[in-house]
Motif scaffolding. Structure first.
Motif, PDB file in Angstrom:
ATOM      1  N   GLN A   1       0.914  -1.237  -0.195  1.00  0.00           N
ATOM      2  CA  GLN A   1       0.180   0.169   0.079  1.00  0.00           C
ATOM      3  C   GLN A   1       0.821   1.092  -0.031  1.00  0.00           C
ATOM      4  N   VAL A   2       2.084   1.063   0.769  1.00  0.00           N
ATOM      5  CA  VAL A   2       2.916   2.209   0.653  1.00  0.00           C
ATOM      6  C   VAL A   2       3.475   2.492  -0.695  1.00  0.00           C
ATOM      7  N   VAL A   3       3.744   1.362  -1.509  1.00  0.00           N
ATOM      8  CA  VAL A   3       4.347   1.622  -2.849  1.00  0.00           C
ATOM      9  C   VAL A   3       2.970   2.310  -3.771  1.00  0.00           C
ATOM     10  N   ASN A   4       1.985   1.740  -3.563  1.00  0.00           N
ATOM     11  CA  ASN A   4       0.692   2.282  -4.329  1.00  0.00           C
ATOM     12  C   ASN A   4       0.548   3.958  -4.006  1.00  0.00           C
ATOM     13  N   LEU A   5       0.773   4.282  -2.660  1.00  0.00           N
ATOM     14  CA  LEU A   5       0.439   5.475  -2.364  1.00  0.00           C
ATOM     15  C   LEU A   5       1.544   6.415  -3.037  1.00  0.00           C
ATOM     16  N   LEU A   6       2.743   6.137  -3.083  1.00  0.00           N
ATOM     17  CA  LEU A   6       3.906   6.696  -3.777  1.00  0.00           C
ATOM     18  C   LEU A   6       3.927   6.806  -5.249  1.00  0.00           C
ATOM     19  N   GLU A   7       3.248   5.693  -5.767  1.00  0.00           N
ATOM     20  CA  GLU A   7       3.062   5.582  -7.052  1.00  0.00           C
ATOM     21  C   GLU A   7       2.326   6.700  -7.981  1.00  0.00           C
ATOM     22  N   GLY A   8       1.434   7.446  -6.903  1.00  0.00           N
ATOM     23  CA  GLY A   8       0.824   8.460  -7.168  1.00  0.00           C
ATOM     24  C   GLY A   8       1.315   9.823  -7.184  1.00  0.00           C
ATOM     25  N   LEU A   9       2.574   9.917  -6.886  1.00  0.00           N
ATOM     26  CA  LEU A   9       3.399  11.186  -6.733  1.00  0.00           C
ATOM     27  C   LEU A   9       3.391  11.918  -8.051  1.00  0.00           C
ATOM     28  N   SER A  10       3.697  11.156  -9.205  1.00  0.00           N
ATOM     29  CA  SER A  10       3.588  11.833 -10.669  1.00  0.00           C
ATOM     30  C   SER A  10       2.244  12.706 -10.986  1.00  0.00           C
ATOM     31  N   ALA A  11       1.254  11.861 -10.546  1.00  0.00           N
ATOM     32  CA  ALA A  11      -0.293  12.606 -10.680  1.00  0.00           C
ATOM     33  C   ALA A  11      -0.205  13.536  -9.623  1.00  0.00           C
ATOM     34  N   GLY A  12       0.130  13.481  -8.381  1.00  0.00           N
ATOM     35  CA  GLY A  12      -0.013  14.698  -7.445  1.00  0.00           C
ATOM     36  C   GLY A  12       0.916  15.883  -8.055  1.00  0.00           C
ATOM     37  N   LEU A  13       1.872  15.914  -8.818  1.00  0.00           N
ATOM     38  CA  LEU A  13       2.577  17.019  -9.324  1.00  0.00           C
ATOM     39  C   LEU A  13       1.884  17.942 -10.183  1.00  0.00           C
ATOM     40  N   ARG A  14       0.744  17.327 -10.674  1.00  0.00           N
ATOM     41  CA  ARG A  14      -0.261  18.304 -11.651  1.00  0.00           C
ATOM     42  C   ARG A  14      -0.562  19.526 -10.824  1.00  0.00           C
ATOM     43  N   HIS A  15      -0.610  19.862  -9.748  1.00  0.00           N
ATOM     44  CA  HIS A  15      -1.033  20.965  -9.259  1.00  0.00           C
ATOM     45  C   HIS A  15       0.164  21.665  -8.334  1.00  0.00           C
ATOM     46  N   TRP A  16       1.220  20.950  -8.856  1.00  0.00           N
ATOM     47  CA  TRP A  16       2.487  21.604  -8.082  1.00  0.00           C
ATOM     48  C   TRP A  16       2.850  22.871  -8.494  1.00  0.00           C
ATOM     49  N   THR A  17       3.249  23.853  -7.577  1.00  0.00           N
ATOM     50  CA  THR A  17       3.328  25.240  -7.952  1.00  0.00           C
ATOM     51  C   THR A  17       4.605  25.632  -8.858  1.00  0.00           C
TER      52      THR A  17
END
Length: 394
Positions: A233-249
């Motif tokens: 589950q930690v791996v699944n969480l961190l695999e979402g990092l790229s998608a999370g950067l969509r709103h990176w400032t």
């Protein structure tokens, strides 16, 4: 707790492994159930090929079931399944004085239902109606229903006839295999069934089902529960990092009249660590940054992050330009693994997160494969620098 869940996963994997002493259709079910997780149809294809051979008096309903499971994954078996299905439809069932066989065999009924679901519309409709009529004649299940009753219920639902005897672990496994619904109540009940190893006397097929149900639960858990989360589950969480950067400032102009242009630059490994801390610290109350580990002589190694409750270390790497960058990072991670997972270390797993500063995404697959071959590496997440952040490729 992590040790216990790992042991549970290992026990299920062993119990679900192919057993040539089991009936062909039970083996086919287990291979079909595990396909999406393991991605290997070799054994099931072999069973399907063997099931095409019998004719006449040696033909059995289990052969049709095997072909149903094979047909569901490989359309090359469809013609053979239709032939076996036509043979089944010409037989009589629930004949007084004759022992019940196919008509009460949950594994066989589910295999045929799955095969029917892959047929052309007209044939599927006619065959589903035939199977519904057959299933409607089922004897009343016991209370509570057993594993066979659950399998019969799953076959019934596939042809549009709901039954109440589906077990939570089977419904959850089918959510993974077929994309069918599984309620939160089903998921909670499945956790309990699997954790308490209920159904372990049901053999290979139940173990294969619980193995896939557990995979689904870990992958799709809506909340991270202390003591229940696994490294996966930690791996699944961190695999979402790229998608999370969509709103990176990363601004080209000020967002408000009173603010300056802001760009949250990622320039080094420390910045990657800061990103990871922002994601992980709210989730894991026991996370430690810059964890000092057991000394090796005069060398005292230090990990980026440690989650003691999961026996887990999380390492950040910053991948710069250069022809040897990929091989260098593999060497670094291998060295880290041998140091962090030394004998008597309290840690057993490593997840590595790599920031690829020039976004060489075409090479990520090979890099990931290389990293995952290192002992103890449970996840290799590679985050390419987003295009909006404007680093020129080298």
């Amino acid at each position: 707790m992590t040790h216990l869940i790992d042991q549970l996963s290992e026990a299920l994997a062993i119990a679900a492994s192919d057993d040539v002493d089991q009936p062909e259709h039970a083996r086919a079910f287990s291979q079909w159930m595990g396909f999406r997780h393991h991605g290997n149809i070799t054994i099931l294809a072999g069973l399907g090929d063997a099931a095409m051979a019998p004719n006449g008096a040696v033909r059995e309903s289990k052969h049709a079931a095997v072909l149903g499971y094979a047909c569901h994954l490989d359309p090359g078996f469809q013609a053979a399944f239709v032939d076996a299905l036509n043979w089944l439809q010409q037989r009589s069932f629930f004949v007084p004085g004759r022992p019940l066989a196919f008509e009460v065999d949950g594994i066989a009924l589910l295999g045929v239902a799955l095969g029917i679901s892959k047929l052309p519309a007209a044939k599927a409709k006619e065959s589903a109606s035939w199977l519904r009529n057959l299933l409607a004649k089922q004897p009343a299940p016991g209370s509570p229903g057993d594993w066979n009753d659950a399998l019969i219920a799953s076959a019934s639902e596939l042809v549009g006839q709901s039954m109440s005897t589906m077990t939570a672990d089977l419904r959850t496994a089918l959510a993974e295999r077929l994309g069918t619904p599984a309620s939160e109540e089903d998921k909670e009940a499945a956790w309990t069934l699997i954790a308490e190893r209920r159904g372990r006397n049901d053999g290979m097929t139940r173990a294969a089902t619980q193995q896939i149900a557990l995979h689904f639960l870990l992958k799709n858990s809506t909340s991270i529960r202390p003591g229940a989360i696994m490294v996966e589950q930690v791996v699944n969480l961190l695999e979402g990092l790229s998608a999370g950067l969509r709103h990176w400032t990363w601004e080209d102009k000020p967002r408000t009249p009173n603010s300056a242009i802001a760009r949250w630059q990622i320039e080094n490994e420390y910045h990657v660590q800061n990103l990871l801390w922002a994601v992980l610290a709210p989730v894991f109350t026991d996370i430690d940054d810059e964890e000092w580990l057991k000394s090796l002589g005069h060398h005292k190694p230090r990990a980026d992050f440690a989650v003691p409750s999961l026996d887990l270390i999380i390492e950040a790497k910053f991948l710069r330009a250069g022809k040897t960058a990929f091989s260098k990072v593999i060497e670094e991670v291998a060295a880290d693994a041998s140091t962090y997972l030394q004998e008597l270390s309290p840690y057993r797993h490593i997840v590595v997160v790599i920031w690829d500063d020039i976004a060489r995404t075409e090479d990520h697959s090979e890099l990931r494969k290389g990293l995952l071959k290192i002992r103890g590496i449970r996840g290799a997440i590679i985050v390419p620098r987003p295009a909006k952040m404007g680093r020129a490729a080298c």
